[in-house]
Write a protein that holds these residues in place. Structure first.
Motif, PDB file in Angstrom:
ATOM      1  N   ARG A   1       0.841  -1.190   0.000  1.00  0.00           N
ATOM      2  CA  ARG A   1       0.000   0.000   0.000  1.00  0.00           C
ATOM      3  C   ARG A   1       0.876   1.240   0.000  1.00  0.00           C
ATOM      4  NH1 ARG A   1      -5.908  -0.720   0.616  1.00  0.00           N
ATOM      5  NH2 ARG A   1      -6.087  -2.938   1.004  1.00  0.00           N
ATOM      6  N   ILE A   2       0.396   2.257  -0.668  1.00  0.00           N
ATOM      7  CA  ILE A   2       1.003   3.585  -0.606  1.00  0.00           C
ATOM      8  C   ILE A   2       0.025   4.450   0.172  1.00  0.00           C
ATOM      9  CG2 ILE A   2       1.834   5.582  -1.881  1.00  0.00           C
ATOM     10  CD1 ILE A   2       2.167   3.733  -4.315  1.00  0.00           C
ATOM     11  N   LEU A   3       0.525   5.054   1.223  1.00  0.00           N
ATOM     12  CA  LEU A   3      -0.273   5.940   2.056  1.00  0.00           C
ATOM     13  C   LEU A   3       0.252   7.357   1.844  1.00  0.00           C
ATOM     14  CD1 LEU A   3      -2.491   5.375   4.228  1.00  0.00           C
ATOM     15  CD2 LEU A   3      -0.690   5.571   5.918  1.00  0.00           C
ATOM     16  N   VAL A   4      -0.590   8.239   1.315  1.00  0.00           N
ATOM     17  CA  VAL A   4      -0.195   9.621   1.033  1.00  0.00           C
ATOM     18  C   VAL A   4      -0.923  10.531   2.011  1.00  0.00           C
ATOM     19  CG1 VAL A   4      -0.199  11.479  -0.686  1.00  0.00           C
ATOM     20  CG2 VAL A   4       0.104   9.101  -1.421  1.00  0.00           C
TER      21      VAL A   4
ATOM     22  N   LYS B   1       3.592  24.254  -2.989  1.00  0.00           N
ATOM     23  CA  LYS B   1       3.412  24.681  -1.604  1.00  0.00           C
ATOM     24  C   LYS B   1       2.803  23.551  -0.781  1.00  0.00           C
ATOM     25  CE  LYS B   1       2.364  29.494  -2.784  1.00  0.00           C
ATOM     26  NZ  LYS B   1       1.299  30.515  -2.705  1.00  0.00           N
ATOM     27  N   GLY B   2       3.093  23.563   0.517  1.00  0.00           N
ATOM     28  CA  GLY B   2       2.497  22.584   1.407  1.00  0.00           C
ATOM     29  C   GLY B   2       3.430  21.424   1.695  1.00  0.00           C
ATOM     30  N   SER B   3       2.852  20.390   2.265  1.00  0.00           N
ATOM     31  CA  SER B   3       3.613  19.221   2.683  1.00  0.00           C
ATOM     32  C   SER B   3       2.906  17.960   2.191  1.00  0.00           C
ATOM     33  CB  SER B   3       3.707  19.207   4.213  1.00  0.00           C
ATOM     34  OG  SER B   3       4.289  18.025   4.665  1.00  0.00           O
ATOM     35  N   VAL B   4       3.670  17.062   1.557  1.00  0.00           N
ATOM     36  CA  VAL B   4       3.139  15.777   1.105  1.00  0.00           C
ATOM     37  C   VAL B   4       4.095  14.696   1.598  1.00  0.00           C
ATOM     38  CG1 VAL B   4       2.489  14.345  -0.864  1.00  0.00           C
ATOM     39  CG2 VAL B   4       2.127  16.824  -0.963  1.00  0.00           C
ATOM     40  N   ARG B   5       3.561  13.708   2.281  1.00  0.00           N
ATOM     41  CA  ARG B   5       4.378  12.610   2.809  1.00  0.00           C
ATOM     42  C   ARG B   5       3.825  11.278   2.323  1.00  0.00           C
ATOM     43  NH1 ARG B   5       7.119  14.744   7.648  1.00  0.00           N
ATOM     44  NH2 ARG B   5       6.508  16.931   7.734  1.00  0.00           N
ATOM     45  N   VAL B   6       4.729  10.306   2.159  1.00  0.00           N
ATOM     46  CA  VAL B   6       4.347   8.995   1.642  1.00  0.00           C
ATOM     47  C   VAL B   6       4.897   7.903   2.554  1.00  0.00           C
ATOM     48  CG1 VAL B   6       4.646   7.378  -0.276  1.00  0.00           C
ATOM     49  CG2 VAL B   6       4.280   9.789  -0.745  1.00  0.00           C
ATOM     50  N   PHE B   7       4.044   6.956   2.883  1.00  0.00           N
ATOM     51  CA  PHE B   7       4.463   5.721   3.542  1.00  0.00           C
ATOM     52  C   PHE B   7       4.310   4.594   2.538  1.00  0.00           C
ATOM     53  CE2 PHE B   7       3.189   7.822   7.582  1.00  0.00           C
ATOM     54  CZ  PHE B   7       4.346   7.572   8.307  1.00  0.00           C
ATOM     55  N   LYS B   8       5.285   3.706   2.486  1.00  0.00           N
ATOM     56  CA  LYS B   8       5.184   2.488   1.687  1.00  0.00           C
ATOM     57  C   LYS B   8       5.081   1.347   2.689  1.00  0.00           C
ATOM     58  CE  LYS B   8       8.628   4.583  -1.192  1.00  0.00           C
ATOM     59  NZ  LYS B   8       9.975   4.418  -1.766  1.00  0.00           N
ATOM     60  N   ILE B   9       3.929   0.671   2.722  1.00  0.00           N
ATOM     61  CA  ILE B   9       3.710  -0.360   3.731  1.00  0.00           C
ATOM     62  C   ILE B   9       3.216  -1.645   3.080  1.00  0.00           C
ATOM     63  CG2 ILE B   9       3.266   1.292   5.587  1.00  0.00           C
ATOM     64  CD1 ILE B   9       0.287   0.783   5.258  1.00  0.00           C
ATOM     65  N   THR B  10       3.453  -2.752   3.769  1.00  0.00           N
ATOM     66  CA  THR B  10       2.985  -4.042   3.270  1.00  0.00           C
ATOM     67  C   THR B  10       1.486  -4.175   3.542  1.00  0.00           C
ATOM     68  OG1 THR B  10       3.381  -5.195   5.357  1.00  0.00           O
ATOM     69  CG2 THR B  10       5.223  -5.105   3.779  1.00  0.00           C
ATOM     70  N   GLU B  11       0.879  -5.131   2.872  1.00  0.00           N
ATOM     71  CA  GLU B  11      -0.550  -5.381   3.078  1.00  0.00           C
ATOM     72  C   GLU B  11      -0.799  -5.824   4.519  1.00  0.00           C
ATOM     73  OE1 GLU B  11      -4.465  -5.218   2.301  1.00  0.00           O
ATOM     74  OE2 GLU B  11      -2.830  -4.465   1.058  1.00  0.00           O
ATOM     75  N   ARG B  12       0.107  -6.601   5.061  1.00  0.00           N
ATOM     76  CA  ARG B  12      -0.058  -7.056   6.449  1.00  0.00           C
ATOM     77  C   ARG B  12      -0.027  -5.871   7.420  1.00  0.00           C
ATOM     78  NH1 ARG B  12       1.954 -12.411   8.839  1.00  0.00           N
ATOM     79  NH2 ARG B  12       0.410 -12.903   7.294  1.00  0.00           N
TER      80      ARG B  12
END
Length: 107
Positions: free
Chosen positions: A6-9, A68-79
């Motif tokens: 999953r990509i969490l933005v 402008k602003g802030s964008v962050r990304v998490f790359k996580i497993t399905e589990r």
């Protein structure tokens, strides 16, 4: 073992001026059109079939990030995603249905 990731933005974009709001809404529309689902107001999640797909979508995301602003990304497993605890509110069925639709079972 699932190869889905999953990509969490998460983002915090300015919405003071009309131009800022237009840019923020354009970014939200981009996320929705690229297969992301809204988890919370400024938190979107997308399922991917493996690490290569994650990297492809993150590179694509880089091309659409507002100045402008802030964008962050998490790359996580399905589990890791499945182990998310909901402390208040309910599950979002659209996100779970999307996972079920993309699930591959090898027998």
């Amino acid at each position: 073992m699932s190869k889905f990731m999953r990509i969490l933005v998460m983002f915090d974009l300015p919405v003071v001026s009309a131009k800022d709001r237009k840019i923020a809404n354009s970014f939200r529309r981009y996320l929705l059109n690229d297969g992301y689902h809204m988890l919370q107001y400024s938190v979107y999640v997308r399922i991917c079939a493996g690490w290569d797909a994650v990297e492809t979508h993150v590179r694509r995301l880089h091309r659409h990030i507002p100045l402008k602003g802030s964008v962050r990304v998490f790359k996580i497993t399905e589990r890791q995603f499945e182990n998310m605890m909901i402390l208040s509110g309910n599950k979002i069925l659209e996100i779970d249905k999307n996972y079920e639709k993309n699930r591959v079972i090898i027998v």
